[in-house]
Motif scaffolding. Structure first.
Motif, mmCIF file in Angstrom:
data_model
loop_
_atom_site.group_PDB
_atom_site.id
_atom_site.type_symbol
_atom_site.label_atom_id
_atom_site.label_comp_id
_atom_site.label_asym_id
_atom_site.label_seq_id
_atom_site.Cartn_x
_atom_site.Cartn_y
_atom_site.Cartn_z
ATOM 1 N N ARG A 6 -16.621 -45.754 49.184
ATOM 2 C CA ARG A 6 -17.658 -46.259 48.294
ATOM 3 C C ARG A 6 -18.711 -46.977 49.134
ATOM 4 N NH1 ARG A 6 -16.507 -45.990 42.898
ATOM 5 N NH2 ARG A 6 -18.332 -47.305 42.548
ATOM 6 N N GLU A 10 -26.339 -43.124 42.388
ATOM 7 C CA GLU A 10 -25.134 -42.754 41.659
ATOM 8 C C GLU A 10 -25.173 -41.285 41.242
ATOM 9 O OE1 GLU A 10 -21.529 -42.715 39.609
ATOM 10 O OE2 GLU A 10 -22.278 -44.150 41.103
ATOM 11 N N ASP A 42 -21.828 -48.817 44.574
ATOM 12 C CA ASP A 42 -21.648 -50.160 44.037
ATOM 13 C C ASP A 42 -22.960 -50.935 44.140
ATOM 14 O OD1 ASP A 42 -18.873 -49.895 43.561
ATOM 15 O OD2 ASP A 42 -18.423 -50.398 45.658
ATOM 16 N N THR A 102 -25.691 -44.420 33.801
ATOM 17 C CA THR A 102 -24.905 -44.204 35.020
ATOM 18 C C THR A 102 -23.826 -45.268 35.153
ATOM 19 O OG1 THR A 102 -26.513 -45.457 36.319
ATOM 20 C CG2 THR A 102 -26.760 -43.050 36.287
ATOM 21 N N ASN A 103 -24.044 -46.421 34.538
ATOM 22 C CA ASN A 103 -23.051 -47.503 34.544
ATOM 23 C C ASN A 103 -22.570 -47.836 35.954
ATOM 24 O OD1 ASN A 103 -22.751 -47.824 31.548
ATOM 25 N ND2 ASN A 103 -22.122 -45.673 31.724
ATOM 26 N N VAL A 104 -23.524 -47.933 36.863
ATOM 27 C CA VAL A 104 -23.188 -48.306 38.240
ATOM 28 C C VAL A 104 -22.463 -49.655 38.225
ATOM 29 C CG1 VAL A 104 -24.108 -48.845 40.519
ATOM 30 C CG2 VAL A 104 -25.204 -47.073 39.122
ATOM 31 N N ARG A 113 -14.574 -49.704 50.762
ATOM 32 C CA ARG A 113 -16.023 -49.828 50.534
ATOM 33 C C ARG A 113 -16.742 -50.098 51.850
ATOM 34 N NH1 ARG A 113 -15.675 -51.078 44.903
ATOM 35 N NH2 ARG A 113 -13.742 -52.238 44.545
ATOM 36 N N PRO A 160 -21.826 -39.336 42.934
ATOM 37 C CA PRO A 160 -21.133 -39.841 41.745
ATOM 38 C C PRO A 160 -19.858 -40.606 42.080
ATOM 39 C CG PRO A 160 -21.805 -37.549 41.443
ATOM 40 C CD PRO A 160 -22.036 -37.879 42.876
ATOM 41 N N SER A 161 -19.695 -41.743 41.400
ATOM 42 C CA SER A 161 -18.493 -42.582 41.501
ATOM 43 C C SER A 161 -18.260 -43.128 42.899
ATOM 44 C CB SER A 161 -17.250 -41.788 41.046
ATOM 45 O OG SER A 161 -17.403 -41.339 39.723
ATOM 46 N N ARG A 162 -19.345 -43.262 43.673
ATOM 47 C CA ARG A 162 -19.204 -43.816 45.030
ATOM 48 C C ARG A 162 -20.154 -44.977 45.296
ATOM 49 N NH1 ARG A 162 -20.110 -39.871 49.575
ATOM 50 N NH2 ARG A 162 -19.476 -41.722 50.753
#
Length: 330
Positions: free
Chosen positions: A74, A98, A106, A161-163, A42, A102-104
């Motif tokens: 991330r 997000e 936090d 998006t559920n960040v 990260r 995507p998926s990166r």
């Protein structure tokens, strides 16, 4: 032991006094790209305001820039100081990030102002706002989660998006809240080592499994000064000592060149205060760093390390990343 523990970075976009903001941010970008290439997990950016020498006030903008200039790592906030912002705006910003990467992304959250009292009032006129931090964390979870038909206010983008949300802290408050909510927890050992033992024990003892996590996940943020030898690392560490000294004196936080000796630059009382502030510092060459990190891992059962790396020279900062990552495979 270290080979299975993710290494991550916390960045404050540190600025030399004679540098421009543009050059400083370019250095931060190159630093992130080096971390990406080396396999760091990260790269988080902190939120600070009205602090000459730190240029990461517009945190979400920098996150987008860094994410766009890297490929795998991330990128997130370490953290967004929630009392300074509307929860809806935060959800929209991070939902957008997000969606772009995507998926990166936090979302690390803190409840401190990240500034002095006057600046805090300029950012947020409600002095009671920090007391609503637990409720606002829940509101952010709702805004970033699936749409519910009874929700009149929606984050678009952001919704569903559920960040990932992380709670940051330097005391027991956020440790307890993270445990109650079943969220991952980050302790700010890079500037507040005092409550580390108590906070970690509280978090693990009180943790309640959630839809997010079935068991505790703990990141420890530490200051690191990695160099070819222990002697060189001690020399380079004088930059961070000068910076903490300036912080305690209420002075600008410019990165200053390392010095052969701090004698004459601080009083005995100031020396003790700075050393206490930096008591969790990991300073040395590869062998010393490996030993220190293994001891800390064993003592605190760390799931992930997140390092600050306050070196004056940008090339030495990047070299420190290579040295630090090399200890994982030794």
């Amino acid at each position: 032991m270290l080979s299975t523990i993710p290494f991550s970075l916390l960045e404050l976009a540190p600025m030399q006094q004679d540098a421009s903001v543009s050059q400083t941010l370019s250095n931060t970008t190159q630093y992130a790209q080096k971390a990406d290439q080396l396999g760091y997990h990260r790269f988080w950016l902190a939120e600070h305001h009205n602090m000459p020498g730190i240029v990461c006030a517009a945190t979400s903008i920098l996150i987008g820039h860094i994410a766009g200039k890297t490929k795998r790592i991330r990128v997130g906030s370490g953290g967004i100081m929630l009392p300074n912002h509307s929860t809806l705006v935060v959800a929209e910003q991070f939902g957008t990030l997000e969606s772009l990467y995507p998926s990166r992304i936090d979302l690390g959250l803190g409840r401190a102002p990240g500034s002095d009292n006057m600046t805090s009032q300029a950012l947020n006129s409600d002095p009671q706002r920090a007391q609503r931090f637990p409720e606002e964390v829940s509101e952010l979870q709702r805004l970033l989660g699936p749409h519910k038909s009874n929700s009149a206010v929606r984050a678009i983008p952001g919704e569903n998006t559920n960040v990932p949300i992380w709670l940051l802290g330097s005391s027991l408050f956020s440790a307890q809240l993270a445990a109650d909510k079943g969220l991952p927890y980050v302790f700010a050992g890079h500037f507040a080592p005092r409550f580390l033992q108590q906070a970690v024990e509280l978090y693990r003892r009180e943790f309640k499994p959630s839809a997010i996590l079935d068991k505790p996940y703990f990141i420890l943020a530490l200051p690191v000064v990695a160099a070819e030898t222990d002697q060189q690392a001690e020399y380079l560490s004088s930059t961070s000592k000068q910076r903490v000294l300036a912080l305690m004196r209420g002075q600008a936080l410019w990165l200053k060149p390392p010095v052969d000796s701090m004698t004459g630059l601080w009083t005995e009382q100031e020396k003790a205060q700075v050393e206490n502030f930096l008591s969790l510092s990991v300073i040395g060459g590869p062998i010393s760093i490996k030993h220190k990190l293994e001891m800390i891992t064993k003592q605190f059962n760390v799931d992930e390390f997140m390092f600050t790396n306050d070196l004056y020279d940008p090339q030495q900062r990047q070299r420190a990343l290579e040295i630090l990552m090399s200890v994982k495979g030794e």
